[in-house]
Design an enzyme around this catalytic site. Structure first.
Site, PDB file in Angstrom:
ATOM      1  N   HIS A 290     -15.031  24.561  17.079  1.00 62.39           N
ATOM      2  CA  HIS A 290     -14.251  25.571  18.837  1.00 62.39           C
ATOM      3  C   HIS A 290     -12.406  25.431  17.832  1.00 62.39           C
ATOM      4  CE1 HIS A 290     -11.768  26.334  22.063  1.00 62.39           C
ATOM      5  NE2 HIS A 290     -12.755  27.156  22.598  1.00 62.39           N
TER       6      HIS A 290
ATOM      7  N   TYR B  41       1.121  -1.238  -0.065  1.00 63.32           N
ATOM      8  CA  TYR B  41       0.218  -0.275   0.508  1.00 63.32           C
ATOM      9  C   TYR B  41       0.893   1.851   0.046  1.00 63.32           C
ATOM     10  CZ  TYR B  41      -4.629  -2.022   0.712  1.00 63.32           C
ATOM     11  OH  TYR B  41      -5.581  -3.086   0.435  1.00 63.32           O
TER      12      TYR B  41
ATOM     13  N   LYS C 208       7.121   9.820  14.302  1.00 60.15           N
ATOM     14  CA  LYS C 208       5.820   9.026  13.376  1.00 60.15           C
ATOM     15  C   LYS C 208       4.786   7.880  14.618  1.00 60.15           C
ATOM     16  CE  LYS C 208       3.368   6.522  10.637  1.00 60.15           C
ATOM     17  NZ  LYS C 208       2.298   7.045   9.506  1.00 60.15           N
TER      18      LYS C 208
ATOM     19  N   ARG D 291       4.143   8.975   5.972  1.00 56.28           N
ATOM     20  CA  ARG D 291       3.037   9.272   6.709  1.00 56.28           C
ATOM     21  C   ARG D 291       1.244   9.136   6.002  1.00 56.28           C
ATOM     22  NH1 ARG D 291       5.602  14.667   8.280  1.00 56.28           N
ATOM     23  NH2 ARG D 291       4.696  14.391  10.288  1.00 56.28           N
TER      24      ARG D 291
ATOM     25  N   ASP E 253       9.324  -7.614  -4.903  1.00 58.57           N
ATOM     26  CA  ASP E 253       8.203  -7.910  -4.070  1.00 58.57           C
ATOM     27  C   ASP E 253       8.514  -9.955  -4.009  1.00 58.57           C
ATOM     28  OD1 ASP E 253       5.943  -6.312  -2.142  1.00 58.57           O
ATOM     29  OD2 ASP E 253       5.650  -8.358  -2.663  1.00 58.57           O
TER      30      ASP E 253
ATOM     31  N   ARG F  68      -3.912  10.072  16.916  1.00 57.83           N
ATOM     32  CA  ARG F  68      -5.476   9.658  15.993  1.00 57.83           C
ATOM     33  C   ARG F  68      -6.081   8.377  17.363  1.00 57.83           C
ATOM     34  NH1 ARG F  68      -4.093   7.959  10.414  1.00 57.83           N
ATOM     35  NH2 ARG F  68      -5.636   8.370  10.288  1.00 57.83           N
TER      36      ARG F  68
ATOM     37  N   ARG G 116      -9.977  25.431  19.149  1.00 54.39           N
ATOM     38  CA  ARG G 116      -8.869  24.184  19.894  1.00 54.39           C
ATOM     39  C   ARG G 116      -9.648  23.096  19.918  1.00 54.39           C
ATOM     40  NH1 ARG G 116      -8.619  29.579  20.976  1.00 54.39           N
ATOM     41  NH2 ARG G 116      -9.448  29.211  22.588  1.00 54.39           N
TER      42      ARG G 116
ATOM     43  N   CYS H 254      -2.064   0.484  10.066  1.00 56.59           N
ATOM     44  CA  CYS H 254      -1.274   1.384  11.200  1.00 56.59           C
ATOM     45  C   CYS H 254      -1.557   1.992  12.443  1.00 56.59           C
ATOM     46  CB  CYS H 254      -1.193   2.437  10.268  1.00 56.59           C
ATOM     47  SG  CYS H 254      -0.125   2.474   8.619  1.00 56.59           S
TER      48      CYS H 254
ATOM     49  N   LYS I 126     -11.987   1.057   5.569  1.00 56.68           N
ATOM     50  CA  LYS I 126     -12.585   2.538   5.994  1.00 56.68           C
ATOM     51  C   LYS I 126     -12.888   2.412   4.459  1.00 56.68           C
ATOM     52  CE  LYS I 126      -9.618   6.225   4.492  1.00 56.68           C
ATOM     53  NZ  LYS I 126      -9.063   6.625   4.569  1.00 56.68           N
TER      54      LYS I 126
HETATM   55  N1  LIG Z   1      -0.505   1.638   4.732  1.00 54.61           N
HETATM   56  C1  LIG Z   1      -0.359   3.211   5.087  1.00 54.61           C
HETATM   57  O1  LIG Z   1      -0.996   3.368   4.710  1.00 54.61           O
HETATM   58  C2  LIG Z   1       0.403   3.208   5.577  1.00 54.61           C
HETATM   59  C3  LIG Z   1       0.821   4.407   5.477  1.00 54.61           C
HETATM   60  C4  LIG Z   1       2.122   4.544   6.732  1.00 54.61           C
HETATM   61  C5  LIG Z   1       2.976   4.038   7.596  1.00 54.61           C
HETATM   62  N2  LIG Z   1       3.117   2.707   6.852  1.00 54.61           N
HETATM   63  C6  LIG Z   1       3.521   1.682   7.574  1.00 54.61           C
HETATM   64  O2  LIG Z   1       4.633   1.107   5.951  1.00 54.61           O
HETATM   65  C7  LIG Z   1       5.360   0.267   6.154  1.00 54.61           C
HETATM   66  C8  LIG Z   1       4.525  -0.545   4.561  1.00 54.61           C
HETATM   67  O3  LIG Z   1       3.249  -1.111   5.013  1.00 54.61           O
HETATM   68  P1  LIG Z   1       2.074  -1.006   3.918  1.00 54.61           P
HETATM   69  O4  LIG Z   1       0.764  -0.886   4.264  1.00 54.61           O
HETATM   70  O5  LIG Z   1       2.591  -1.193   2.742  1.00 54.61           O
HETATM   71  O6  LIG Z   1       2.463  -2.949   3.920  1.00 54.61           O
HETATM   72  P2  LIG Z   1       1.790  -4.076   2.778  1.00 54.61           P
HETATM   73  O7  LIG Z   1       1.560  -5.329   3.344  1.00 54.61           O
HETATM   74  O8  LIG Z   1       0.781  -3.298   2.101  1.00 54.61           O
HETATM   75  O9  LIG Z   1       2.926  -4.028   1.192  1.00 54.61           O
HETATM   76  C9  LIG Z   1       4.290  -4.602   2.217  1.00 54.61           C
HETATM   77  C10 LIG Z   1       4.556  -5.472   1.045  1.00 54.61           C
HETATM   78  O10 LIG Z   1       6.049  -6.372   0.992  1.00 54.61           O
HETATM   79  C11 LIG Z   1       6.671  -6.963   0.466  1.00 54.61           C
HETATM   80  N3  LIG Z   1       7.573  -7.945   1.182  1.00 54.61           N
HETATM   81  C12 LIG Z   1       7.304  -8.550   2.531  1.00 54.61           C
HETATM   82  N4  LIG Z   1       9.059  -8.593   2.504  1.00 54.61           N
HETATM   83  C13 LIG Z   1       9.382  -8.655   1.545  1.00 54.61           C
HETATM   84  C14 LIG Z   1      10.602  -8.986   1.221  1.00 54.61           C
HETATM   85  N5  LIG Z   1      12.102  -9.557   1.890  1.00 54.61           N
HETATM   86  N6  LIG Z   1      11.659  -8.677   0.207  1.00 54.61           N
HETATM   87  C15 LIG Z   1      10.719  -7.932  -1.016  1.00 54.61           C
HETATM   88  N7  LIG Z   1       9.209  -7.652  -0.288  1.00 54.61           N
HETATM   89  C16 LIG Z   1       8.446  -8.317   0.664  1.00 54.61           C
HETATM   90  C17 LIG Z   1       5.427  -7.776   0.851  1.00 54.61           C
HETATM   91  O11 LIG Z   1       4.876  -9.264  -0.041  1.00 54.61           O
HETATM   92  C18 LIG Z   1       4.042  -7.106   0.482  1.00 54.61           C
HETATM   93  O12 LIG Z   1       3.704  -6.715  -1.008  1.00 54.61           O
HETATM   94  C19 LIG Z   1       4.222  -0.649   7.078  1.00 54.61           C
HETATM   95  O13 LIG Z   1       5.340   0.028   8.784  1.00 54.61           O
HETATM   96  C20 LIG Z   1       2.824   0.701   7.745  1.00 54.61           C
HETATM   97  O14 LIG Z   1       3.748   0.801   9.273  1.00 54.61           O
HETATM   98  C21 LIG Z   1       1.682   2.306   5.919  1.00 54.61           C
END
Ligand SMILES: NC(=O)c1ccc[n+]([C@@H]2O[C@H](COP(=O)([O-])OP(=O)(O)OC[C@H]3O[C@@H](n4cnc5c(N)ncnc54)[C@H](O)[C@@H]3O)[C@@H](O)[C@H]2O)c1
Length: 453
Positions: free
Chosen positions: A266, A34, A228, A176, A54, A235, A268, A282, A346
């Site tokens: 308001h 994502y 972070k 973020r 990936d 939230r 604040r 998250c 969501k």
């Molecule tokens: N989802 C969000 O909106 C969001 C927002 C801010 C921060 N984060 C943080 O970002 C990080 C990633 O979240 P995400 O939602 O993208 O996770 P996700 O699960 O959607 O994506 C992670 C991807 O990494 C791949 N992967 C795992 N191990 C691997 C490896 N050894 N080599 C190559 N690929 C590998 C998985 O197959 C997967 O496709 C997390 O730490 C999360 O907390 C996420």
């Protein structure tokens, strides 16, 4: 590392800085989920040569066909532009050695005891470490518990025989962006850049200035880790407050949504919306990164833990609402057809990670006739599932709105209510349905933070 960049001249002499500026630097993104995929696609759109890595071959195949494996606004169109041109996906990690910059953006979940589970991140770092070369810049964007960069990541990366800050540049820059607006937010949000040293931060700053129009805030890595976690914990605590206000208002016969909306005028006050619980990758786990680290130091973060407990109790409250609603029309939860609208955690996303719907369906399954619907999701958590809304709701005794998808906000509720088994109830955990219209159309209305009577 704190403050600005007095070593600007020295930084100017680094070849990688020129390569970044001239878009000649090769980038690889490890983890195309994502966050990783939108980031990789944006970098490709900006003109960089990007290889996405990936371990999931299905994701790799789809991306190379220009198809987004996730439902994210604008991502399909962007992938059609860049896939096969500036962006190539692969499951082979060798691409790391051929890159100037390596992003690591893999998932960082909690385990069944709610402790940080860094096994996936460690494996990804071990892979990078095997191919790491002198002069490369490594940027970690995954969310991590405090101290992880120093205690876990650096030792793994240094198994390469290279020294962080001396042989390769290293930055922690937590993402973020919010799902459904990831592309928009990556290019607009301010960004925290925690560098192991000023040169690392300076190089990352050069790169991110091509990505976002937002402010680039440089900090030391430890502070960046905490920032972070503070953001998502804020939230979570705020949502817990909204949920407690909602529970109170239900008992008092007051409309919490209206009260909160007016309180928020308001200057604040900024209270989030109450709901059926908190989902996604998250918020349900990031506060535990703080809680766990604090416990290790003998400190109990009471407010943060209680907030988690309140939010985790909300799916149970939805069940109580369903029970109460059906009882009010002399029906029993045991013999009723209950239709769950929304599986995603969501609105307008296909993301089902930690979705409250799963909990609600799991609790209902042994006692009720459960149907579920979602316009974006194909996975279900039991009962009968369909993407056809009318088919799912027809002859239901109770409809439960679990997700604020636009499809539900815009649905012709009068028509839907016509097809329900009378008497019938609507339980609106997202407050997206008009209570008066519902009552006029012949269904009783119950909602989170609405009169519990
Ligand atoms: N989802 C969000 O909106 C969001 C927002 C801010 C921060 N984060 C943080 O970002 C990080 C990633 O979240 P995400 O939602 O993208 O996770 P996700 O699960 O959607 O994506 C992670 C991807 O990494 C791949 N992967 C795992 N191990 C691997 C490896 N050894 N080599 C190559 N690929 C590998 C998985 O197959 C997967 O496709 C997390 O730490 C999360 O907390 C996420």
């Amino acid at each position: 590392m704190k403050g600005g960049f007095p070593l600007e001249v020295e930084l100017e002499q680094i070849e990688l800085k020129k390569k970044i500026h001239e878009k000649r630097s090769k980038i690889c993104v490890v983890g195309l989920g994502y966050v990783g995929l939108p980031m990789a696609a944006i970098l490709a759109k900006r003109g960089y040569n990007v290889t996405g890595i990936d371990i999931n071959e299905k994701i790799v195949e789809k991306i190379n066909q220009g198809i987004s494996p996730i439902n994210e606004n604008g991502l399909d169109a962007l992938l059609k532009e860049v896939a096969g041109r500036n962006l190539t996906a692969t499951a082979r990690p060798e691409a790391v050695s051929d890159s100037d910059i390596i992003f690591i953006i893999v998932q960082t979940p909690i385990d069944k005891d709610k402790k940080p589970d860094l096994s996936i991140l460690k494996t990804a770092c071990e892979t990078v470490s095997r191919y790491l070369k002198k002069g490369q810049l490594v940027i970690l964007e995954s969310t991590i518990p405090p101290g992880t960069m120093n205690d876990v990541i650096i030792p793994i990366l240094e198994r390469s025989g290279l020294c962080a800050g001396e042989d390769f540049y290293l930055v922690y820059s937590p993402e973020r962006a919010i799902p459904t607006r990831t592309l928009e937010e990556i290019v607009k949000n301010s960004r925290i850049i925690g560098g192991i040293d000023e040169k690392s931060a300076g190089l990352a700053k050069e790169l991110y200035s091509c990505v976002t129009s937002g402010e680039l805030l440089t900090e030391d890595i430890q502070t960046a880790e905490i920032i972070k976690l503070i953001e998502n914990t804020y939230r979570d605590v705020n949502i817990a407050l909204a949920n407690e206000i909602a529970l109170f208002c239900e008992k008092k016969g007051i409309d919490a949504a209206k009260a909160i909306e007016i309180a928020n005028r308001h200057p604040r006050v900024n209270i989030h919306a109450p709901g059926p619980g908190v989902g996604g990758h998250c918020i349900p786990k990031d506060p535990y990164f703080l809680i766990h680290e604090a416990e290790e130091m003998g400190l109990h973060l009471r407010l943060i833990r209680t907030s988690r407990e309140i939010n985790e109790s909300m799916p149970g409250h939805v069940i109580e609402l369903i029970q109460h609603a059906l009882k009010s029309i002399n029906k029993d939860i045991k013999d009723s057809k209950i239709s769950i609208l929304g599986i995603a955690y969501k609105g307008n996303t296909d993301d089902v990670r930690k979705t409250p719907s799963k909990e609600v369906i799991k609790k209902l399954m042994p006692i009720s006739d459960v149907f579920s619907h979602d316009p974006y999701v194909s996975k279900d958590f039991g009962g009968k599932f369909s993407n056809d809304l009318e088919e799912v709701v027809s002859d239901s005794d109770c409809i439960v709105v679990m997700t604020d998808h636009d499809e539900y906000k815009d649905a012709d509720m009068k028509k839907i209510i016509k097809g329900l088994k009378k008497p019938c109830v609507i339980v609106d955990s997202r407050r997206v349905i008009d209570p008066e219209m519902t009552q006029d159309a012949g269904a009783k209305y119950f909602g989170i933070g609405y009169q519990f009577q």
